[in-house]
Enzyme design. Sequence first.
Site, PDB file in Angstrom:
ATOM      1  N   TYR A 261       0.829  -1.205   0.000  1.00  0.00           N
ATOM      2  CA  TYR A 261       0.000   0.000   0.000  1.00  0.00           C
ATOM      3  C   TYR A 261       0.863   1.253   0.000  1.00  0.00           C
ATOM      4  CZ  TYR A 261       1.242  -0.106   4.974  1.00  0.00           C
ATOM      5  OH  TYR A 261       1.948  -0.158   6.154  1.00  0.00           O
TER       6      TYR A 261
ATOM      7  N   HIS B  52       7.459  -5.980  12.767  1.00  0.00           N
ATOM      8  CA  HIS B  52       7.354  -5.282  11.480  1.00  0.00           C
ATOM      9  C   HIS B  52       5.930  -4.853  11.141  1.00  0.00           C
ATOM     10  CE1 HIS B  52       5.467  -8.770   9.670  1.00  0.00           C
ATOM     11  NE2 HIS B  52       5.598  -8.322   8.449  1.00  0.00           N
TER      12      HIS B  52
ATOM     13  N   HIS C 281      12.139  -5.505   5.602  1.00  0.00           N
ATOM     14  CA  HIS C 281      11.434  -6.453   6.463  1.00  0.00           C
ATOM     15  C   HIS C 281      11.788  -7.903   6.144  1.00  0.00           C
ATOM     16  CE1 HIS C 281       7.919  -3.485   7.502  1.00  0.00           C
ATOM     17  NE2 HIS C 281       8.995  -3.270   8.225  1.00  0.00           N
TER      18      HIS C 281
END
Length: 573
Positions: free
Chosen positions: A293, A496, A420
Amino acid sequence: TGTQEKTEGGGDCGGVGVGEREVKRPRREKGGGEAVEGGTTKYTDVEKGDRVEDAKGEKMEMEEQSKDEGFIKKVDRNRIVIKQGLVPNMRTEGFCFVNEPLYDTLMEELAESESVRGGMRPSIKQVANVASLPGAVGSVAMPDIHCGYGFAIGNVAAIDVDAKGAVVSPGGVGFDINCGVRMLRSDIMLEQLLKKDGKKQKQLADAMFSNVPAGVGTHSSFRCSRPKLNELLTRGMNALLEDEQCNEYVWPEDLAHCEENGCIANADPACVSDRAKTRGIGQVGTLGAGNHYAEVQAVDEIYDEQAARAMGITRVGQICVMIHTGSRGLGHQVCTDYLKKIDSYLAENPLEQPLNDRQLACVPVASPLGRDYLKAMNAAANFAFCNRSIIAAQVRQAFEMVFGATARELGMHVIYDVCHNIAKMEQHTLPDGTQVSALVHRKGATRAFPPGHASLPPAYQQCGQPVLVGGSMGTSSYVLTGTRRAMELTFGSTCHGAGRQLSRSKAKHELKPDEVLGTLRERGIELRMHNTKLVAEEAMEAYKDINDVVDVCADAGISKKCFRLRPIAVIKG
């Protein structure tokens, strides 16, 4: 995920992805009776012998569960230890960071898994299995942990590269290599977006949706040749900055505020297949789908004013943008290619001790194949840095269109960019004081280095590394800072995100898209999404409570709260 990308357009830093399925009790047929779901048995004319057999099976499951629980102990209110012996050949203990609700969720998953043969293993056993890898000196899980491919998402593993047979495992990075987050700050305030019935809020959502290619099969306006792609893979953001035709996508000061300065060394495009390059060449500067996103956010609460000020955050209501995406189809193909190569390698060169899970397929770090995987992984990571750079430029342009000022005039600087899903060489100290050169696999986890660490830019030497933690769609996100305690307990790592609690298929089954969309509207959030039928997969109910996850990390001392943000507009595929 780790990041499982089901198609060239989708990515996922959590949840059930390629080769994965949710763990649930199987549907069974009882002789002479009706089909029943595991857990509740409704008999009709079932034979007594069948009842006895079922009771025996349930007793065996309870005994197996009790046996497993004997290896799992609470260390304190935020941590459990997985003792050696839960699974074969554990070389070290495993640890999970939890609170009571998260602990109960893990134990329920463990109990349910005992009635299932095959499929995904429960998260706790995945953490234990990782502790059995050759060279493992640590296997730690963050509170946003959930089942993944081989490694759980949220699992951090440290491999002592000087140990005999030390390995690298692609499952410890995931399919979406360097799925990560970049955050931009601005001088714009929330009231500027909301005045006149939110006119500029809607205009900004529309402009970003128009500017940022998102969704399955989308292609970027960035024209990338094969030679340019190889440069991006090798030199990361430097390849954009130093090219007069591309330097509009990167500000010189952006690099210092990115992990590894936006370029991981020892990357070799020759180790990346033609298929991977073909998939990626049209995707530089695209968001993808799944849980990727671009989100406009407003600062909602500031916890550490000094650290926030170092990041350019001084007021509640200040507008920021969080960009969450990774290496797209290129990274997925790199992982796929090397899993196949490693399977072939292991068939001819079996490990001294068999793997507890074939999804943990690994290869010695020092082997030619191990070195090639790391070079290809680094190249894919550099692709991801460039991908987020171009999207950041698209976002800056959208703000310019809406506010009639340049991005620099609007103060749209990069706060930080974090990985991540990555494996990197780092120096760490074990609890007994031993210094190790460790290959730290972070899958669905964030590096969280403390104040004074040599890898941090001058702006963050006093406060520690910014840690960007995205919430689920419609919920808060957080910026944390790294701590010395993280170096002691988690190899400099923290959470995360929120972490899935419902698989995509279960979310689609249980949640209605219209209700999800209605909830977002009630919260004043502008959503722009190409396929709203998939909105249930990303609903807040599909994820753990981000506040619980962050509170566990803060209470355990592995990161420190800096400020919280709430969503204003969300762009998805």
